[in-house]
Design an enzyme around this catalytic site. Sequence first.
Site, mmCIF file in Angstrom:
data_model
loop_
_atom_site.group_PDB
_atom_site.id
_atom_site.type_symbol
_atom_site.label_atom_id
_atom_site.label_comp_id
_atom_site.label_asym_id
_atom_site.label_seq_id
_atom_site.Cartn_x
_atom_site.Cartn_y
_atom_site.Cartn_z
ATOM 1 N N HIS A 1 0.828 -1.206 0.000
ATOM 2 C CA HIS A 1 0.000 0.000 0.000
ATOM 3 C C HIS A 1 0.858 1.251 0.000
ATOM 4 O O HIS A 1 0.568 2.214 -0.701
ATOM 5 C CB HIS A 1 -0.893 0.011 1.243
ATOM 6 C CG HIS A 1 -2.091 -0.865 1.086
ATOM 7 N ND1 HIS A 1 -2.653 -1.553 2.117
ATOM 8 C CD2 HIS A 1 -2.841 -1.143 -0.001
ATOM 9 C CE1 HIS A 1 -3.696 -2.229 1.677
ATOM 10 N NE2 HIS A 1 -3.823 -2.004 0.395
ATOM 11 N N CYS B 1 1.352 -3.374 -22.607
ATOM 12 C CA CYS B 1 0.755 -2.779 -21.403
ATOM 13 C C CYS B 1 1.545 -3.091 -20.132
ATOM 14 O O CYS B 1 1.067 -2.826 -19.042
ATOM 15 C CB CYS B 1 -0.695 -3.222 -21.251
ATOM 16 S SG CYS B 1 -0.875 -4.999 -21.001
HETATM 17 C C1 PEP Z 1 2.279 -7.801 -17.534
HETATM 18 O O1 PEP Z 1 2.527 -8.952 -17.173
HETATM 19 O O2 PEP Z 1 3.088 -7.064 -18.131
HETATM 20 C C2 PEP Z 1 0.962 -7.214 -17.243
HETATM 21 C C3 PEP Z 1 0.596 -6.059 -17.751
HETATM 22 O O3 PEP Z 1 0.150 -7.910 -16.393
HETATM 23 P P1 PEP Z 1 0.314 -7.905 -14.780
HETATM 24 O O4 PEP Z 1 1.391 -6.916 -14.439
HETATM 25 O O5 PEP Z 1 -1.015 -7.538 -14.235
HETATM 26 O O6 PEP Z 1 0.699 -9.319 -14.530
#
Ligand code: PEP
Length: 533
Positions: free
Chosen positions: A182, A493
């Site tokens: 957090h 992403c």
């Molecule tokens: C990733 O693995 O890059 C992703 C965007 O998913 P998370 O970070 O939620 O695993």
Amino acid sequence: MPEPLRLQGISASAGYAEGPLFDLDQAAVRYVRKASAADEKAALETAISIAAGRLAALIETSDGEASEILEFQLAMLEDDALTGPAFSHIAESTAADRAWRQALDAEIAGYETSDEDYFRARAADMRDIRDQVLRALTGGGDIAAPAGAIFYGEDIAPTRFLETDWSAGGGIALKAGSVASHVAMLARSRGVPMVVGLGPAGFGASPAHLAEIALLDAEHGGIVLAPSKAEIDAFRRSSSSFAAHRDKAAAYLTRPAATKTGIAVRVQVNIADPSDVDSIDVATCDGVGLMRTEFLFGKTLPDEETQYRAYRKVLEWAGDRPVTIRTVDAGGDKPVPGLTVEETNPFLGLRGIRLSLARPEVFRVQIRALLCAAVHGNLKVMFPMIAVPEEYERAATLFAEEQAGLSARGIEQRMPPLGIMVEVPSVAIAPEAFARAAFFSIGSNDLTQYVMAAARDNASVAHLNSVRHRAVLRLIASVAGFGREHNIPVSLCGDAGGDPASIPALLETGLRDLSVAPAQLAMAKAAIADVSI
Ligand code: PEP
Ligand code: MG
């Protein structure tokens, strides 16, 4: 003056701080034992209600994430299941301070020794609750830290963070800690530099080291104690250039992103809670590239209506911009009570789409909520942790079945484009097996950890966990190239998309679509503008 001591951890919130160290682990004031068990009980009751009152007052002046954290702590403090064992110890004639410590330490140990990063991160909240009540019992307050200090210690309590005035600078350097805690989330949203995972050996520093000024470089995850003059000069240069970049970046926020030569790059945002969009001006981004839904799956599994309202809120906020919602990626470092299972190696276990397919009764609820929400905007849906094409096919079939069910009941719905995350190396190496997917979104956090065999939350292998390793970049380039040849949109992403140091290499791979944390939007756009392609 001692020799400089350089320690390496993981950056949890980028930035620089130079200042005196403030020891978070210094000894607390002594408790004076009472005359009877009844007095001990009364003392503990009073201390709990003082701590609860303090939390309630802090909640009044907090909002968003901060108030959620405090409300969680208050709920724990009011829960008899947590406080009951302490009162039982008192009845067996233990003093109130020891009784409370024993009861809470037992609870905390369970969190700390968990394999799951999520629960280890929550241990800090439990320690915070323990210490607030102990402070109230001894009548002692926190020893004030000097302005601009770098707080160092095992971990830092969320309430300590929230009560500190960060306007004079300062930062946080933790021996343990977690980027998912957090406090780490709060530090990122408030721009407080923070490094975690410096290790127990790291602070084997002598008292002479601790008395000196320290340099916290939370852009690269390090700290220098008792620095040399040359180190101070170099640090100040890096710190000013970071600040200059941040100031300059603010001007880019409202413009569409483009490279030096004018090549357009789409920059979307990653969100988790639907309320995240409240503080984002929709005009500053090209949509939502990733909405992580596992955070809706808190203590209980959310029902269809709760999910529908959450998705609809984000879709209405985005208008005609795309919103890519990922089906639940529970497991790995994101356990969900009632859904995930205990595993010895959860990153390689039943997580993401594997778990959703194993629990279709839970998955179908999410699918119906998504199909119904789709009529309110430009929805795209993607599946996490896809490894083989059969997973995609089975998930798409469930969508088709639920759509047929809804339409037979006359319920308004729409089938969104269905895409996949590219985060398991099998997909990045052989993307041709997934040509039926509507789009690809590269999850560089997981792709990097799986390609490099270096866990994303382990400071001791952080040097290996780099998206800029040529093996990772080569895979990303090959996925981007495959997408171009076959007209499959490819975006990225993972956190690397918002990292100014990684952006040139990512654009070099051919990617033209990144999705970043909202706090990184401006810096990402400024970094893109600096790339000469
Ligand atoms: C990733 O693995 O890059 C992703 C965007 O998913 P998370 O970070 O939620 O695993
Ligand atoms: Mg991932």
